[in-house]
Design an enzyme around this catalytic site. Sequence first.
Site, PDB file in Angstrom:
ATOM      1  N   ASP A   2       0.852  -1.184   0.000  1.00 31.70           N
ATOM      2  CA  ASP A   2       0.000   0.000   0.000  1.00 31.70           C
ATOM      3  C   ASP A   2       0.894   1.243   0.000  1.00 31.70           C
ATOM      4  O   ASP A   2       1.825   1.323   0.797  1.00 31.70           O
ATOM      5  CB  ASP A   2      -0.879  -0.041   1.257  1.00 31.70           C
ATOM      6  CG  ASP A   2      -1.940   1.035   1.265  1.00 31.70           C
ATOM      7  OD1 ASP A   2      -2.891   0.914   0.478  1.00 31.70           O
ATOM      8  OD2 ASP A   2      -1.815   1.989   2.049  1.00 31.70           O
ATOM      9  N   ASN A  10      -2.154  12.832  -3.113  1.00 33.42           N
ATOM     10  CA  ASN A  10      -3.092  13.120  -4.202  1.00 33.42           C
ATOM     11  C   ASN A  10      -3.784  14.467  -3.975  1.00 33.42           C
ATOM     12  O   ASN A  10      -3.923  15.268  -4.892  1.00 33.42           O
ATOM     13  CB  ASN A  10      -4.127  11.992  -4.272  1.00 33.42           C
ATOM     14  CG  ASN A  10      -4.512  11.611  -5.666  1.00 33.42           C
ATOM     15  OD1 ASN A  10      -3.873  11.988  -6.626  1.00 33.42           O
ATOM     16  ND2 ASN A  10      -5.565  10.849  -5.778  1.00 33.42           N
ATOM     17  N   ASP A  19      -1.763   9.953 -10.458  1.00 36.33           N
ATOM     18  CA  ASP A  19      -1.731   8.923 -11.497  1.00 36.33           C
ATOM     19  C   ASP A  19      -0.295   8.583 -11.880  1.00 36.33           C
ATOM     20  O   ASP A  19       0.033   7.422 -12.133  1.00 36.33           O
ATOM     21  CB  ASP A  19      -2.504   9.375 -12.740  1.00 36.33           C
ATOM     22  CG  ASP A  19      -4.011   9.343 -12.532  1.00 36.33           C
ATOM     23  OD1 ASP A  19      -4.481   8.740 -11.534  1.00 36.33           O
ATOM     24  OD2 ASP A  19      -4.729   9.932 -13.363  1.00 36.33           O
ATOM     25  N   GLU A  45      -4.849   2.488  -3.892  1.00 33.45           N
ATOM     26  CA  GLU A  45      -3.386   2.577  -3.878  1.00 33.45           C
ATOM     27  C   GLU A  45      -2.759   1.279  -3.369  1.00 33.45           C
ATOM     28  O   GLU A  45      -1.623   1.270  -2.934  1.00 33.45           O
ATOM     29  CB  GLU A  45      -2.933   3.766  -3.031  1.00 33.45           C
ATOM     30  CG  GLU A  45      -3.233   3.659  -1.559  1.00 33.45           C
ATOM     31  CD  GLU A  45      -4.615   4.158  -1.155  1.00 33.45           C
ATOM     32  OE1 GLU A  45      -4.843   4.280   0.049  1.00 33.45           O
ATOM     33  OE2 GLU A  45      -5.464   4.422  -2.021  1.00 33.45           O
TER      34      GLU A  45
END
Length: 137
Positions: A2, A10, A19, A45
Site C-alpha cells: 500500500d 493526491n 496517477d 493505492e
Amino acid sequence: GDIDHFKQFNDNHGHQVGDQVLRLVGRTLDDGVKGRDVAARYGGEEFALILPDTPLRDAASVAENLRKSLENRKLARKGSKEGFGAITMSFGATEYIIGESLETLISRADKLLYKAKEAGRNRVEAGMAEPGLKKSA
C-alpha cells in the site's frame, strides 16, 4: 503493498501527479518480479504481489527490495526539477497454507500490511500467524 499517505499526496499535488505515482509504483513492482511472479493493482493505492513457489522468507526479501527501490526513485514535475519527495510503501507478506480459502490468505496479508503501517510505515511485515494473536500452548 500500500502506498503510504497516498490520499494526502493526491490531495496536495492533484490527481494527475497521483496517477504518475500509481504508474511509477506499478512499473517498479512489475520490473521487480520475474518468471511466473505477478504484480497487480489491487484497488485504490493497493498492489498485490503473487509469488508462486516462493517461501515466505524469500517473498519478504522481494518486498523489501521493492520497497527500497521505490523509496530511491524520484518523481519530479515534467519540465522542472521540482521534486515531490520520496514515495514509500508498506507491505504485508505471508504464505499460502494448503486448504485455506483465498479470503483467509488475503485477510492475513491485509492484517500484516496494517501492522506495518501502525509500526511507522515504509516497511515489510511478514508472518504466518494472525498478527496480534498469540498461539495457545
